[in-house]
Write an enzyme that holds these catalytic residues in place. Structure first.
Site, short mmCIF file in Angstrom:
data_model
loop_
_atom_site.label_atom_id
_atom_site.label_comp_id
_atom_site.label_asym_id
_atom_site.label_seq_id
_atom_site.Cartn_x
_atom_site.Cartn_y
_atom_site.Cartn_z
N CYS A 43 0.82 -1.20 0.00
CA CYS A 43 0.00 0.00 0.00
C CYS A 43 0.87 1.26 0.00
O CYS A 43 1.56 1.55 -0.96
CB CYS A 43 -0.97 -0.05 1.18
N HIS A 44 0.85 2.04 1.09
CA HIS A 44 1.68 3.24 1.20
C HIS A 44 3.06 2.94 1.79
O HIS A 44 3.90 3.82 1.91
CB HIS A 44 0.98 4.29 2.07
#
Length: 185
Positions: free
Chosen positions: A112-113
């Site tokens: 994800c991030h």
């Protein structure tokens, strides 16, 4: 994957605001495969997860980034969430911790991030990664090649986009981290 990772020591670098499923699900899979996982954070005590659009559960911190050293681990897991990696990339010791894994050519997995700290550590250049779509420009500006795939393996790096990709992410981190087992032995 039963006990396939016995003896592999995995650092999970996270702080408040980690996406709960992106830490807990891979950690569970690693633990079930015999790995020893430790949560490394910016502070001692507990950190609080983020579950979709609200605060989630807290988890215990095993060690702070002030005292943790990459040499004591075989692999690194970087869960996402927006707040978590954004705060980690602003902390010089957290960035140095991530950079040390790449310098030692140890396996790293980010979802994800999570790749924000990889970008900040200067380790995205020349690599193919995936992530949450909003990181595309950051990765490209850091010299990386961003692709939209559920999981990408580039040498010692595994990346995925979001919680829906966790099954593929877990499968690939198990393979990559198993290679660390020979180092652990």
């Amino acid at each position: 994957m039963v006990k396939k990772l016995k003896g592999v020591r995995v650092a999970i670098l996270a702080t408040d605001g980690f996406e709960q499923s992106e830490l807990l699900d891979p950690r569970r899979a690693l633990d079930e495969a015999g790995a020893s996982t430790q949560v490394i954070s910016l502070k001692s005590g507990e950190i609080k997860g983020w579950k979709h659009k609200e605060w989630g559960q807290t988890i215990a911190v095993d060690e702070t980034v002030d005292s943790a050293e990459a040499k004591d681990f075989d692999a690194l897991l970087l869960p996402g969430g927006v707040m978590n990696p954004d705060n980690l990339r602003m902390d010089a010791k957290a960035v140095a911790f991530v950079r040390a894994f790449f310098a030692a050519k140890k396996p790293v997995a980010a979802i994800c991030h999570g790749p924000w700290t990889i970008v900040e550590a200067g380790a995205a250049k020349g690599r193919t990664l995936t992530s949450w779509p909003s990181l595309k420009t950051d990765i490209q500006n850091a010299g990386g090649n961003w692709v939209d795939q559920e999981v990408v393996v580039d040498g010692n790096l595994v990346t995925s986009r979001n919680p829906k990709d966790i099954p593929a992410f877990n499968r690939e981190i198990a393979k990559l981290f198993a290679a660390a087992q020979s180092r652990a032995a």
